[in-house]
Scaffold this motif. Structure first.
Motif, PDB file in Angstrom:
ATOM      1  N   SER A 270      66.876   0.401  -5.889  1.00 44.50           N
ATOM      2  CA  SER A 270      66.169   0.472  -4.598  1.00 44.50           C
ATOM      3  C   SER A 270      66.794  -0.486  -3.608  1.00 44.50           C
ATOM      4  N   ALA A 271      66.637  -0.152  -2.323  1.00 40.38           N
ATOM      5  CA  ALA A 271      67.126  -1.018  -1.242  1.00 40.38           C
ATOM      6  C   ALA A 271      66.104  -0.937  -0.113  1.00 40.38           C
ATOM      7  N   PHE A 272      65.364  -2.037   0.050  1.00 40.83           N
ATOM      8  CA  PHE A 272      64.316  -2.084   1.081  1.00 40.83           C
ATOM      9  C   PHE A 272      64.635  -3.211   2.060  1.00 40.83           C
ATOM     10  N   SER A 273      64.441  -2.969   3.323  1.00 39.31           N
ATOM     11  CA  SER A 273      64.492  -4.098   4.262  1.00 39.31           C
ATOM     12  C   SER A 273      63.060  -4.558   4.520  1.00 39.31           C
ATOM     13  N   ASN A 274      62.911  -5.809   4.995  1.00 36.47           N
ATOM     14  CA  ASN A 274      61.560  -6.368   5.142  1.00 36.47           C
ATOM     15  C   ASN A 274      61.027  -6.210   6.557  1.00 36.47           C
ATOM     16  N   ALA A 275      59.770  -6.551   6.699  1.00 36.40           N
ATOM     17  CA  ALA A 275      59.105  -6.399   7.996  1.00 36.40           C
ATOM     18  C   ALA A 275      59.741  -7.302   9.038  1.00 36.40           C
ATOM     19  N   ARG A 363      74.683   4.163   1.170  1.00 37.07           N
ATOM     20  CA  ARG A 363      73.377   4.770   0.888  1.00 37.07           C
ATOM     21  C   ARG A 363      72.339   4.179   1.834  1.00 37.07           C
ATOM     22  N   ALA A 364      71.250   4.917   1.998  1.00 37.79           N
ATOM     23  CA  ALA A 364      70.229   4.510   2.965  1.00 37.79           C
ATOM     24  C   ALA A 364      69.435   3.327   2.446  1.00 37.79           C
ATOM     25  N   VAL A 365      69.151   2.397   3.350  1.00 40.07           N
ATOM     26  CA  VAL A 365      68.203   1.312   3.058  1.00 40.07           C
ATOM     27  C   VAL A 365      66.870   1.749   3.649  1.00 40.07           C
ATOM     28  N   ILE A 366      65.792   1.634   2.851  1.00 38.48           N
ATOM     29  CA  ILE A 366      64.475   2.049   3.334  1.00 38.48           C
ATOM     30  C   ILE A 366      63.910   0.907   4.170  1.00 38.48           C
ATOM     31  N   THR A 367      63.744   1.157   5.435  1.00 36.67           N
ATOM     32  CA  THR A 367      63.312   0.084   6.340  1.00 36.67           C
ATOM     33  C   THR A 367      61.798   0.069   6.473  1.00 36.67           C
ATOM     34  N   PHE A 368      61.329  -1.044   7.033  1.00 36.64           N
ATOM     35  CA  PHE A 368      59.896  -1.170   7.307  1.00 36.64           C
ATOM     36  C   PHE A 368      59.422   0.007   8.174  1.00 36.64           C
ATOM     37  N   LYS A 369      60.263   0.357   9.145  1.00 34.54           N
ATOM     38  CA  LYS A 369      59.860   1.446  10.045  1.00 34.54           C
ATOM     39  C   LYS A 369      59.829   2.793   9.331  1.00 34.54           C
ATOM     40  N   ASN A 370      60.678   2.960   8.304  1.00 35.91           N
ATOM     41  CA  ASN A 370      60.671   4.208   7.530  1.00 35.91           C
ATOM     42  C   ASN A 370      59.351   4.385   6.776  1.00 35.91           C
ATOM     43  N   LEU A 371      58.764   3.230   6.380  1.00 39.63           N
ATOM     44  CA  LEU A 371      57.558   3.316   5.546  1.00 39.63           C
ATOM     45  C   LEU A 371      56.257   3.277   6.365  1.00 39.63           C
ATOM     46  N   ASP A 372      56.321   2.684   7.526  1.00 39.53           N
ATOM     47  CA  ASP A 372      55.096   2.561   8.343  1.00 39.53           C
ATOM     48  C   ASP A 372      54.847   3.879   9.075  1.00 39.53           C
ATOM     49  N   LEU A 373      54.401   4.835   8.264  1.00 41.21           N
ATOM     50  CA  LEU A 373      54.229   6.184   8.816  1.00 41.21           C
ATOM     51  C   LEU A 373      53.091   6.219   9.821  1.00 41.21           C
ATOM     52  N   SER A 374      52.128   5.288   9.678  1.00 41.46           N
ATOM     53  CA  SER A 374      50.977   5.271  10.594  1.00 41.46           C
ATOM     54  C   SER A 374      51.260   4.464  11.858  1.00 41.46           C
ATOM     55  N   LEU A 375      52.450   3.874  11.913  1.00 40.92           N
ATOM     56  CA  LEU A 375      52.904   3.122  13.098  1.00 40.92           C
ATOM     57  C   LEU A 375      51.939   2.010  13.490  1.00 40.92           C
ATOM     58  N   ASP A 376      51.357   1.317  12.491  1.00 42.24           N
ATOM     59  CA  ASP A 376      50.434   0.225  12.810  1.00 42.24           C
ATOM     60  C   ASP A 376      51.029  -1.134  12.418  1.00 42.24           C
ATOM     61  N   ASN A 377      52.355  -1.169  12.246  1.00 43.10           N
ATOM     62  CA  ASN A 377      53.067  -2.404  11.918  1.00 43.10           C
ATOM     63  C   ASN A 377      52.626  -3.048  10.612  1.00 43.10           C
ATOM     64  N   ARG A 378      52.139  -2.224   9.711  1.00 45.40           N
ATOM     65  CA  ARG A 378      51.863  -2.705   8.366  1.00 45.40           C
ATOM     66  C   ARG A 378      52.105  -1.550   7.395  1.00 45.40           C
ATOM     67  N   ILE A 379      52.463  -1.900   6.175  1.00 44.21           N
ATOM     68  CA  ILE A 379      52.597  -0.863   5.147  1.00 44.21           C
ATOM     69  C   ILE A 379      51.319  -0.903   4.345  1.00 44.21           C
ATOM     70  N   GLY A 380      50.582   0.180   4.451  1.00 43.99           N
ATOM     71  CA  GLY A 380      49.313   0.226   3.746  1.00 43.99           C
ATOM     72  C   GLY A 380      49.281   1.397   2.797  1.00 43.99           C
ATOM     73  N   ILE A 381      48.212   1.430   2.030  1.00 47.41           N
ATOM     74  CA  ILE A 381      48.061   2.519   1.060  1.00 47.41           C
ATOM     75  C   ILE A 381      47.999   3.857   1.795  1.00 47.41           C
ATOM     76  N   ASP A 382      47.510   3.806   3.054  1.00 49.51           N
ATOM     77  CA  ASP A 382      47.437   5.049   3.822  1.00 49.51           C
ATOM     78  C   ASP A 382      48.833   5.643   4.063  1.00 49.51           C
ATOM     79  N   ASP A 383      49.817   4.708   4.282  1.00 48.42           N
ATOM     80  CA  ASP A 383      51.197   5.184   4.468  1.00 48.42           C
ATOM     81  C   ASP A 383      51.699   5.862   3.192  1.00 48.42           C
ATOM     82  N   VAL A 384      51.379   5.237   2.077  1.00 49.94           N
ATOM     83  CA  VAL A 384      51.870   5.764   0.795  1.00 49.94           C
ATOM     84  C   VAL A 384      51.223   7.112   0.500  1.00 49.94           C
ATOM     85  N   VAL A 385      49.919   7.197   0.731  1.00 48.79           N
ATOM     86  CA  VAL A 385      49.200   8.459   0.482  1.00 48.79           C
ATOM     87  C   VAL A 385      49.768   9.570   1.366  1.00 48.79           C
TER      88      VAL A 385
END
Ligand SMILES: [Ca+2]
Ligand SMILES: [Ca+2]
Ligand SMILES: [Ca+2]
Length: 419
Positions: A270-275, A363-385
């Protein structure tokens, strides 16, 4: 050779004048000196005790003599001491004297000390030496007799080295006379080259066999090679166990080769960048060698097509599995990036089983912005769901071709650390 007497007054049976006495001394000194063996030349026939082996027998022995005299270590041509075997009164044209060593011995020289009283016992017409090959008496190879025809006193026979438990000397008497021997010596005669080659072979023999060689044997093996290279061409040609040295050297080379790092594919899980946008966290499939100095300049990162210099590459000491690398940047360059790629050249990091990574292609690094699907500047369970339920949003984190629980677990870890 202790215990050997050189007494040759038999040659001068008549009146011994002072001149003849002088000649006798000179001759005895000559025979004494020619009888000196190199320190490691053992007379294999010697048996003064007359018991056990070597055992000496003859086809016939004069009742006034003793066949054991030829292996007693004494060389006396006189009656004081009387030290000889003779065939006197045998009546045969030939007689033999044989030595049984009791076990196989290796030798290449026989010395006959021939008795000749100028009367009833004369130097033989000829003699033939044979060895027992286990089934037959056979002749010696490449014999050189010195002198070529028998003479009184010392006669030396050199031949190719042979290993045998018995020899016999078939003596053809001079017509009308008997033959006599004062001593018989059986030797492994060694030249300086023989001795040098034997010492070298003994040194090689001490080396461990190839399968048993360890790196601690290297100095011993190197010393053996140095000693071998020090030999002359002729000495080298006499070393018959060189293959053991070359096998040991091959074993050392293989052990040293095994110590060198192997370049292997190491999967990037895995390759993740941080907030904060200043760190990329990489998880690899193998345990990392934390003693290896990671090469920050061998990692290449681009964000939205712009190359970003990696400031540091460090091991994540909080990962007890030692599978995590953190790449850090001087500023939050990745904060808003959505298209980050990572590649690395071979040698960027090393695993604890001595493998250096092969080049990892972009290869792609998964960024904070890639995961914050709800665009609320946090990665929450809602993003994962949201990702789980929408195949279009699913990210194959470990790039194994499927989105499954493994990927979800890695994404869930981003919640706790990057809220
Ligand atoms: Ca003797
Ligand atoms: Ca969110
Ligand atoms: Ca996957």
């Amino acid at each position: 050779m202790g215990g050997i007497y050189i007494l040759i007054d038999v040659v001068f049976k008549k009146s011994v004048t002072p001149v003849l006495l002088l000649i006798a001394i000179v001759i005895s000194l000559y025979y004494a000196s020619s009888n000196v063996h190199a320190a490691d030349e053992t007379n294999l026939a010697l048996n003064p005790s007359q018991t056990d082996y070597p055992q000496v027998t003859a086809s016939y022995t004069c009742g006034c003599d003793n066949v054991w005299n030829v292996v007693n270590g004494i060389i006396s041509y006189t009656n004081n001491p009387r030290d000889r075997w003779t065939s006197y009164y045998s009546g045969s044209a030939t007689d033999w004297v044989a030595i049984d060593f009791g076990s196989p011995k290796t030798f290449n020289q026989i010395k006959l000390y021939i008795y000749d009283d100028g009367g009833g016992v004369m130097t033989p017409a000829s003699y033939l030496i044979q060895y027992w090959n286990g089934g037959n008496w056979v002749g010696l190879s490449n014999q050189t007799k010195t002198p070529a025809t028998p003479q009184a006193f010392l006669n030396t026979v050199d031949f190719d080295k042979v290993t045998s438990s018995k020899i016999q000397i078939i003596i053809t008497h001079t017509s009308g006379s008997a033959s006599g021997l004062v001593e018989l010596e059986v030797l492994l005669h060694q030249t300086a080259d023989d001795i040098a080659a034997s010492a070298m072979m003994a040194q090689i023999e001490q080396l461990p066999i190839q399968a048993a060689v360890s790196l601690t044997d290297k100095p011993t093996i190197t010393a053996a090679r140095a000693a071998y290279e020090h030999l002359t061409v002729n000495q080298k040609s006499m070393v018959t166990n060189l293959s053991k040295l070359t096998a040991a050297e091959a074993a050392i080379a293989a052990l040293e080769e095994a110590l060198l790092p192997k370049v292997k594919d190491v999967a990037l899980l895995s390759a993740f960048s941080n907030a904060a946008g200043n760190t990329i966290t990489l998880t690899v499939s193998s345990v990392l060698d934390v003693t290896y100095s990671m090469q920050a300049d061998k990692f290449q990162v681009t964000a939205n097509a712009v190359s970003i210099p990696v400031t540091h590459a460090v091991y994540d000491s909080t990962d007890s599995n030692h599978q995590t690398i953190k790449l850090t940047f001087a500023s939050p360059v990745l904060m808003n990036a959505t298209m980050v790629t990572l590649s690395s050249q071979s040698g960027a990091f090393k695993t604890n089983n001595n493998e250096i990574n092969k080049t990892i292609p972009s290869r792609a690094v998964i960024t904070f912005k890639n995961l914050d699907l709800s665009l609320d500047n946090r990665i929450g369970i809602d993003d994962v769901v949201r990702m789980i339920v929408n195949p279009a949003l699913q990210i194959d984190v470990n790039q194994d071709g499927i989105f499954n629980q493994e990927d979800i677990v890695m994404i869930l870890r981003q919640i706790s650390v990057q809220v």
